[in-house]
Design a protein around this motif. Structure first.
Motif, mmCIF file in Angstrom:
data_model
loop_
_atom_site.group_PDB
_atom_site.id
_atom_site.type_symbol
_atom_site.label_atom_id
_atom_site.label_comp_id
_atom_site.label_asym_id
_atom_site.label_seq_id
_atom_site.Cartn_x
_atom_site.Cartn_y
_atom_site.Cartn_z
ATOM 1 N N THR A 1 0.833 -1.203 0.000
ATOM 2 C CA THR A 1 0.000 0.000 0.000
ATOM 3 C C THR A 1 0.862 1.245 0.000
ATOM 4 O O THR A 1 0.588 2.211 -0.732
ATOM 5 C CB THR A 1 -0.940 0.001 1.218
ATOM 6 N N ALA A 2 1.909 1.250 0.798
ATOM 7 C CA ALA A 2 2.836 2.383 0.799
ATOM 8 C C ALA A 2 3.520 2.518 -0.552
ATOM 9 O O ALA A 2 3.712 3.627 -1.065
ATOM 10 C CB ALA A 2 3.873 2.201 1.902
ATOM 11 N N LYS A 3 3.872 1.408 -1.140
ATOM 12 C CA LYS A 3 4.512 1.417 -2.455
ATOM 13 C C LYS A 3 3.586 2.011 -3.514
ATOM 14 O O LYS A 3 4.015 2.827 -4.345
ATOM 15 C CB LYS A 3 4.905 -0.005 -2.840
ATOM 16 N N ALA A 4 2.315 1.636 -3.487
ATOM 17 C CA ALA A 4 1.345 2.162 -4.460
ATOM 18 C C ALA A 4 1.146 3.660 -4.270
ATOM 19 O O ALA A 4 1.028 4.413 -5.254
ATOM 20 C CB ALA A 4 0.022 1.427 -4.322
ATOM 21 N N TRP A 5 1.100 4.094 -3.006
ATOM 22 C CA TRP A 5 0.976 5.540 -2.742
ATOM 23 C C TRP A 5 2.182 6.289 -3.302
ATOM 24 O O TRP A 5 2.032 7.317 -3.975
ATOM 25 C CB TRP A 5 0.847 5.798 -1.237
ATOM 26 N N TYR A 6 3.387 5.783 -3.043
ATOM 27 C CA TYR A 6 4.593 6.462 -3.510
ATOM 28 C C TYR A 6 4.631 6.514 -5.038
ATOM 29 O O TYR A 6 5.054 7.528 -5.612
ATOM 30 C CB TYR A 6 5.837 5.763 -2.970
ATOM 31 N N ALA A 7 4.169 5.467 -5.690
ATOM 32 C CA ALA A 7 4.129 5.458 -7.160
ATOM 33 C C ALA A 7 3.220 6.569 -7.678
ATOM 34 O O ALA A 7 3.529 7.203 -8.693
ATOM 35 C CB ALA A 7 3.656 4.103 -7.660
ATOM 36 N N ARG A 8 2.114 6.810 -6.984
ATOM 37 C CA ARG A 8 1.211 7.898 -7.390
ATOM 38 C C ARG A 8 1.893 9.247 -7.257
ATOM 39 O O ARG A 8 1.770 10.114 -8.149
ATOM 40 C CB ARG A 8 -0.053 7.889 -6.525
ATOM 41 N N VAL A 9 2.611 9.440 -6.164
ATOM 42 C CA VAL A 9 3.254 10.734 -5.941
ATOM 43 C C VAL A 9 4.388 10.952 -6.931
ATOM 44 O O VAL A 9 4.512 12.021 -7.537
ATOM 45 C CB VAL A 9 3.772 10.851 -4.493
ATOM 46 N N LYS A 10 5.225 9.945 -7.125
ATOM 47 C CA LYS A 10 6.383 10.167 -7.990
ATOM 48 C C LYS A 10 6.011 10.192 -9.474
ATOM 49 O O LYS A 10 6.853 10.526 -10.309
ATOM 50 C CB LYS A 10 7.484 9.139 -7.712
ATOM 51 N N SER A 11 4.759 9.885 -9.797
ATOM 52 C CA SER A 11 4.285 10.011 -11.172
ATOM 53 C C SER A 11 3.865 11.437 -11.514
ATOM 54 O O SER A 11 3.616 11.743 -12.684
ATOM 55 C CB SER A 11 3.103 9.061 -11.411
ATOM 56 N N ARG A 12 3.806 12.308 -10.507
ATOM 57 C CA ARG A 12 3.403 13.686 -10.764
ATOM 58 C C ARG A 12 4.531 14.442 -11.483
ATOM 59 O O ARG A 12 5.719 14.192 -11.233
ATOM 60 C CB ARG A 12 3.042 14.403 -9.461
ATOM 61 N N PRO A 13 4.188 15.373 -12.370
ATOM 62 C CA PRO A 13 5.224 16.139 -13.077
ATOM 63 C C PRO A 13 6.197 16.845 -12.133
ATOM 64 O O PRO A 13 7.380 16.993 -12.469
ATOM 65 C CB PRO A 13 4.410 17.147 -13.897
ATOM 66 N N SER A 14 5.726 17.250 -10.955
ATOM 67 C CA SER A 14 6.588 17.969 -10.024
ATOM 68 C C SER A 14 7.740 17.113 -9.512
ATOM 69 O O SER A 14 8.719 17.640 -8.983
ATOM 70 C CB SER A 14 5.763 18.487 -8.841
ATOM 71 N N PHE A 15 7.640 15.806 -9.678
ATOM 72 C CA PHE A 15 8.659 14.890 -9.176
ATOM 73 C C PHE A 15 9.797 14.658 -10.166
ATOM 74 O O PHE A 15 10.820 14.062 -9.821
ATOM 75 C CB PHE A 15 8.019 13.536 -8.833
#
Length: 230
Positions: A194-208
């Motif tokens: 679950t933490a891994k899936a959350w992090y994937a969502r965040v790091k997929s943002r253009p700001s990352f």
């Protein structure tokens, strides 16, 4: 143009970089050595810590969480609903609680150990400090991160984002810390999907994107670091 005194592997600096990018703001990045007490930086921030932000009106703001809220108030307001902070006071308090948790507790128990021992000490010149890595500190960080990863998974499993329904500063504070550790290949993602899936969502943002493009001479990134699908 605003200036950001930072280090690429300072988690607090990465947090500010993410917020700047999320608000589509540009700044001149000035890389510093966080293990040194430089007189010019001490004049800007007596604590001698990074990051330090100098706005284009010469306002000086120090500290990741303080700079992030300053940017929210001065840059985010023009973004309308995209403010990274909820409307209600109780919800804002939860965001701030989590920002403090990640920037203080996660940082102090994991990130600081990892970055100091595996990054900063490799960059210290003779006379700049004790550049012998401490294996005990690395072992402690490896033990502590599992607890923090489980907590992130707990939050992400019960909310849309870590602090509630909407993306907030809490998500970027957590992701900034984890990004430093993940570069070093020290996040046991298999321990919490679950933490891994959350992090994937965040790091997929253009700001990352700029964080995922960071490189460190002599310390290659983990093989999955820039992979949006792990």
């Amino acid at each position: 143009m605003p200036k950001l005194h930072h280090h690429p592997f300072s988690a607090a600096s990465r947090y500010v970089r993410l917020v700047l990018a999320e608000y589509d703001e540009t700044a001149e990045f000035i890389e510093e050595k966080p293990w040194l007490r430089i007189p010019a930086l001490l004049q800007l921030n007596p604590a001698g810590t990074l990051p330090i932000f100098i706005d284009d009106n010469d306002t000086v703001v120090s500290g990741g969480s303080v700079i992030a809220e300053y940017l929210l108030e001065t840059k985010g307001a023009r973004m309308g609903e995209v403010r990274l902070m909820p409307e209600h006071a109780a919800d804002r308090a939860e965001v701030r609680r989590l920002v403090e948790w990640f920037s203080q507790k996660l940082h102090g128990e994991v990130t600081n150990y990892m970055v100091t021992e595996k990054v900063y000490k490799r960059r210290m010149a003779t006379g700049e400090g004790n550049n012998s890595p401490d294996p005990a500190a690395i072992r402690a960080a490896r033990a502590n991160i599992r607890y923090h990863l489980q907590y992130i998974g707990y939050l992400a499993g019960r909310r849309n984002w870590l602090a509630g329904r909407e993306l907030s500063l809490a998500d970027f504070a957590a992701a900034a810390e984890l990004s430093c550790i993940d570069y070093l290949g020290e996040v046991p993602w298999e321990a919490d999907e679950t933490a891994k899936a959350w992090y994937a969502r965040v790091k997929s943002r253009p700001s990352f994107r700029s964080l995922l493009a960071d490189t460190l001479r002599g310390v290659p990134a983990s093989t999955h670091y820039a992979d949006l699908d792990f």
